[in-house]
Structure formats: structure tokens, C-alpha cells
Design a protein around this motif. Structure first.
Motif, PDB file in Angstrom:
ATOM      1  N   TYR A   1       0.848  -1.155  -0.014  1.00  0.00           N
ATOM      2  CA  TYR A   1       0.030  -0.036  -0.090  1.00  0.00           C
ATOM      3  C   TYR A   1       1.022   1.153   0.088  1.00  0.00           C
ATOM      4  O   TYR A   1       1.676   1.296   0.697  1.00  0.00           O
ATOM      5  CB  TYR A   1      -0.855   0.038   1.173  1.00  0.00           C
ATOM      6  N   LYS A   2       0.611   2.241  -0.699  1.00  0.00           N
ATOM      7  CA  LYS A   2       1.377   3.495  -0.683  1.00  0.00           C
ATOM      8  C   LYS A   2       0.388   4.699  -0.299  1.00  0.00           C
ATOM      9  O   LYS A   2      -1.005   4.755  -0.987  1.00  0.00           O
ATOM     10  CB  LYS A   2       1.907   3.662  -2.118  1.00  0.00           C
ATOM     11  N   PHE A   3       0.591   5.497   0.593  1.00  0.00           N
ATOM     12  CA  PHE A   3      -0.227   6.607   0.852  1.00  0.00           C
ATOM     13  C   PHE A   3       0.513   7.952   0.653  1.00  0.00           C
ATOM     14  O   PHE A   3       1.675   8.173   1.095  1.00  0.00           O
ATOM     15  CB  PHE A   3      -0.452   6.291   2.539  1.00  0.00           C
TER      16      PHE A   3
ATOM     17  N   ARG B   1      10.436  13.924  -8.279  1.00  0.00           N
ATOM     18  CA  ARG B   1       9.031  14.302  -7.424  1.00  0.00           C
ATOM     19  C   ARG B   1       7.833  13.197  -7.788  1.00  0.00           C
ATOM     20  O   ARG B   1       7.738  12.784  -8.894  1.00  0.00           O
ATOM     21  CB  ARG B   1       8.479  15.560  -7.928  1.00  0.00           C
ATOM     22  N   GLY B   2       7.215  12.807  -6.742  1.00  0.00           N
ATOM     23  CA  GLY B   2       6.032  11.688  -6.970  1.00  0.00           C
ATOM     24  C   GLY B   2       6.694  10.377  -6.991  1.00  0.00           C
ATOM     25  O   GLY B   2       5.981   9.446  -7.063  1.00  0.00           O
ATOM     26  N   GLY B   3       7.872  10.231  -6.466  1.00  0.00           N
ATOM     27  CA  GLY B   3       8.508   9.182  -6.761  1.00  0.00           C
ATOM     28  C   GLY B   3       8.325   8.087  -5.621  1.00  0.00           C
ATOM     29  O   GLY B   3       8.463   6.719  -5.993  1.00  0.00           O
ATOM     30  N   SER B   4       7.413   8.222  -4.785  1.00  0.00           N
ATOM     31  CA  SER B   4       6.809   7.478  -3.780  1.00  0.00           C
ATOM     32  C   SER B   4       5.922   6.193  -4.355  1.00  0.00           C
ATOM     33  O   SER B   4       5.867   5.019  -4.320  1.00  0.00           O
ATOM     34  CB  SER B   4       6.288   7.824  -2.745  1.00  0.00           C
ATOM     35  N   ASP B   5       5.393   6.621  -5.697  1.00  0.00           N
ATOM     36  CA  ASP B   5       4.560   5.834  -6.299  1.00  0.00           C
ATOM     37  C   ASP B   5       5.668   4.731  -6.942  1.00  0.00           C
ATOM     38  O   ASP B   5       5.102   3.449  -6.880  1.00  0.00           O
ATOM     39  CB  ASP B   5       4.007   6.396  -7.602  1.00  0.00           C
ATOM     40  N   THR B   6       6.491   5.136  -7.324  1.00  0.00           N
ATOM     41  CA  THR B   6       7.549   4.184  -8.028  1.00  0.00           C
ATOM     42  C   THR B   6       8.120   3.156  -6.717  1.00  0.00           C
ATOM     43  O   THR B   6       8.305   1.949  -7.173  1.00  0.00           O
ATOM     44  CB  THR B   6       8.869   4.991  -8.683  1.00  0.00           C
TER      45      THR B   6
HETATM   46 MG    MG Z   1       1.952  11.653  -5.878  1.00  0.00          MG
END
Ligand code: MG
Ligand code: ASP
Length: 409
Positions: free
Chosen positions: A6-8, A150-155
Motif C-alpha cells: 500500500y502506498k499513501f 517528484r512523486g517518486g513514492s509511487d515508484t
Molecule cells: Mg503523488
């Protein structure tokens, strides 16, 4: 028993209350006997705040130090979430990217993941713990902290899901799925139950900000079943998956748009071999990314050469063209930074003719002038004047009847 990653995202962990709510959700799934790895972003606004601090000290800080700095945002969230889980009586342990370890190359601020060691996570999972991992970060061969852009938590989430062969990867965010287009522009935009990796990749590249582009590439490559859901309300979200003989067979799945475009034209360029390279070479050398390119041959053996760039790069690109114009014996350089790109995306395009003409007819009926066109197998993009963006998106949404679910076959 299933294994989930899970990613938050930032808003989902934006306050202590929100972090507690995430812990409740995680505990519920853990109590059902499932294994869970939870990837977290920095609390909303935190990454920007940290970058702001750096800029207050130095105009362009070292990218290595920037990564050391911004990686702390995720470290705060991971420990707080772990504590919130403990408080609910749920065993949990948090790790930074380098503790896991998530090995990356050394391209600070935009590093790529090379390898993930799953041993430590496996051990925790097997002993019944929830594993909490800081998103967006890794470590290079020399033990430097890196971040993934940026936004790298998705990856991070998708990469962990691939490494652990998780059953599903859930991206919890502030929207409840992927929509046919931005609901702020088209209020009756519809949540998609499913979208293919390819379509999602086009949507992300064309301006939809739901997922980091790289995470979608990763998911497609390693066949990670990826679902986008809201952390604020229950619902099935949108599943991003392989193309199958879908029951839901739409011609077009979505409309993406990008406001950050600008175009440049160099006219009356002698039509000789090597000209395109002479124009675009210096642009590439200046690290300016080019999107659409059009070249037209005129009757007098000259060509007009037009291309689009990100609006931020417009002044620099214009300057470069101005400086090579006379060298190329070209006539003039013109440009426009008040343009936008509107794209329709759908795998249905492969098997249906006439999609382009429907698109052009719709824009014509609204008296919208198309300035540039580009196509690929599953998308058609047009460049139009900025002032027509909303009108174009709404008209196309209506023309392709995206508001309604496609007929079941
Ligand atoms: Mg994001
Ligand atoms: N915190 C990082 C950012 O704001 C990474 C992420 O949230 O995915 O870009």
C-alpha cells in the motif's frame, strides 16, 4: 493470505489524525491475516517546504545535499505511522530506503532503482509485522542517499511490489481513481473501473498527474497489478492492468491535457540534409526536451520547422533559435507560449477507424483552430490556443460519450 503493498500519498498522511486513520485501515487488513508493506510519502507540503529552506540558503544547492534534505520528509511519516500502528497493538517496523535496501544509481534528485533487497522485509513479514518503508528514496553504491524524482513514492511502491511479487499494489491518494478527464474541467467526468498500462502511461505522460510516469512503466514491465484508490472513502478505485478482451470496450478511455506547452517555428530553412539536426542539436545540448515536431516543405525548396517545448524552456529555446537563424540562412523565428496540448487516449483506436475525424469535426464545430497534430497508435494530440482548452476538453468528452460507461459487448 495475500501480500499487499500500500502506498499513501502526502494528503493521506497530512496530519496526525490522517496518519492514525491510515494505521486503522492498515491494521484492519493485517487483522484479516494479510501481509502488508506500507510505503509513505512526506506529509503534504513537506517536500516543498524543505526545498524552500534549501533555496533560502543557496540558489542552486548541491543535488546530493538536496537528497539528504528531502529524504527526511518520508522518514518522519514512516516513524509516525509505525508508532500509530504500535498504539493500536499492531506490530510494525519502519525502514528508510537505504535500510531496506533500495539500491539506485547516483543521479541525485532523479535516481533510478537498480536492485531491491527483500530479505529484511521478508523476515519481518514472516514474523507477522507490518513493514513501513519511506517512499521516494534509495541509496547508491557509495552509500549516498538518493531520491527518485517528484512523486517518486509511487515508484517505490510499485518496485517493492515487483520485488516481493505482491498480489496487488494499492496507491491511496486524494482522488478515488483515474478519471476520463480532470473533473475540475469536466464535472461529469467518470471514474474508470479499469485502464491499461499503455493508456495510463500515455495519460501520465500527457499531463494526468495521478501517478508518477515511471511507476506506470515499472508496473507494466513487471506486470504489477496496480490500483488507484481514495484513502478518504471506500470504493474499488481504478485497476491498471493488461489489455484483455475487455467487457468494457471504449473507443477512447480518456482525455489528457497539458497547459505547460509552448511552440517555436523557424521559417524558410533551406531544405538540405542535416538541417533538423542543426536546429534540434543545440536544443538538446541545452537539455531542453522536445515534444511534437513538424516539418513542412514549401514550393521554394525551403521548409518551415516547428516544435513544442515545455513553457519553462521557451525563453531559452527562443534564444537558441534566434542565434542559429542566420547561420542556417533561415528567414525568421516565431513562437507562441500561449498554447496547450489536448489528447485523446484509447487502445480502442487500434481497431476503429474514424476516431481522428470525429475529434477534428468536434473541434471544428466549436470553431477551435488546430495548430499542430501528432498521433501514435493509441493517442491523438492536438495543439490549440490556451483559451480553448476547457472548451475543447468538454466538447471531446461529450462527443466520445465518456460520461457513460461503454456498452457491454
Ligand atoms: Mg503523488
Ligand atoms: N514527497 C515526494 C514529493 O513530494 C515524493 C512523493 O510524495 O511521492 O514529490
Amino acid at each position: 493470505m495475500a501480500l499487499y503493498v500500500y502506498k499513501f500519498g502526502g494528503t493521506s498522511v497530512g496530519s496526525v489524525e490522517r496518519i492514525k486513520a491510515v494505521a486503522e485501515r492498515v491494521k484492519k487488513v493485517h487483522d484479516q491475516g494479510h501481509q502488508l508493506v506500507v510505503v509513505v510519502s512526506a506529509m503534504s507540503g513537506e517536500t516543498n517546504r524543505l526545498i524552500g529552506l534549501a533555496k533560502d540558503i543557496q540558489q542552486s544547492p548541491s543535488s546530493r545535499e538536496l537528497d539528504v534534505l528531502v529524504s527526511t520528509g518520508e522518514q518522519v511519516t514512516m516513524s509516525l505511522l509505525s508508532m500509530a500502528l504500535h498504539d493500536l497493538g499492531c506490530p510494525a517496523c519502519s525502514y528508510t530506503g537505504s535500510q531496506v535496501k533500495i539500491l539506485t544509481d547516483s543521479s541525485f534528485t532523479k535516481a533510478r532503482i537498480r536492485k531491491i533487497d527483500d530479505a529484511r522485509m521478508r523476515k519481518d513479514l514472516d514474523s507477522g509485522r507490518v513493514v513501513v518503508v519511506a517512499g521516494f528514496q534509495g541509496v547508491d553504491e557509495d552509500n549516498n542517499i538518493t531520491t527518485l524524482g517528484r512523486g517518486g513514492s509511487d515508484t517505490t511502491a510499485v518496485a517493492l511490489a515487483a520485488a516481493l511479487k505482491a498480489d496487488e499494489c494499492h496507491i491511496y491518494t486524494d482522488v478515488d481513481g483515474v478519471y476520463t478527464t480532470d473533473p475540475r474541467v469536466v464535472p461529469n467526468a467518470r471514474r474508470l473501473d479499469k485502464i491499461t498500462f499503455e493508456e495510463m502511461l500515455e495519460m501520465a505522460s500527457l499531463g494526468s498527474k495521478v501517478l508518477q510516469i515511471r511507476s506506470v512503466e515499472f508496473a507494466g514491465k513487471y506486470n504489477v497489478a496496480l490500483r488507484v484508490l481514495s484513502s478518504f472513502q471506500d470504493g474499488p478505485g481504478t485497476l491498471i492492468t493488461y489489455e484483455e478482451d475487455q467487457m468494457e470496450q471504449a473507443l477512447i478511455s480518456g482525455i489528457a491535457f497539458n497547459r505547460d506547452e509552448a511552440k517555436l517555428t523557424i521559417t524558410g530553412v533551406p531544405d538540405l540534409p542535416g538541417v533538423a539536426f542543426k536546429i534540434l542539436g543545440p536544443i538538446a545540448d541545452a537539455n531542453i526536451e522536445i515534444d511534437m515536431i513538424i516539418q513542412n516543405i514549401a514550393g521554394d525548396l525551403t521548409t518551415d520547422f516547428t516544435f513544442t517545448v515545455n513553457r519553462n524552456d521557451y525563453p531559452k529555446a527562443k534564444e537558441i533559435l534566434d542565434s542559429i537563424c542566420s547561420e542556417l540562412n533561415a528567414k525568421a523565428v516565431t513562437g507562441d507560449d500561449k498554447i496547450v496540448k489536448v489528447s485523446i487516449v484509447g487502445v480502442g483506436m487500434r481497431s476503429h477507424a474514424g476516431i481522428a475525424s470525429t475529434m477534428f469535426k468536434t473541434l471544428a464545430q466549436e470553431n477551435i483552430n488546430i495548430r499542430m497534430i501528432s498521433t501514435s497508435e493509441i493517442k491523438i494530440s492536438v495543439v490549440v490556443d490556451e483559451k480553448y482548452l476547457e472548451l475543447a476538453v468538454r466538447a471531446l468528452h461529450e462527443a466520445f460519450d465518456l460520461e457513460h460507461k461503454p456498452q457491454q459487448r
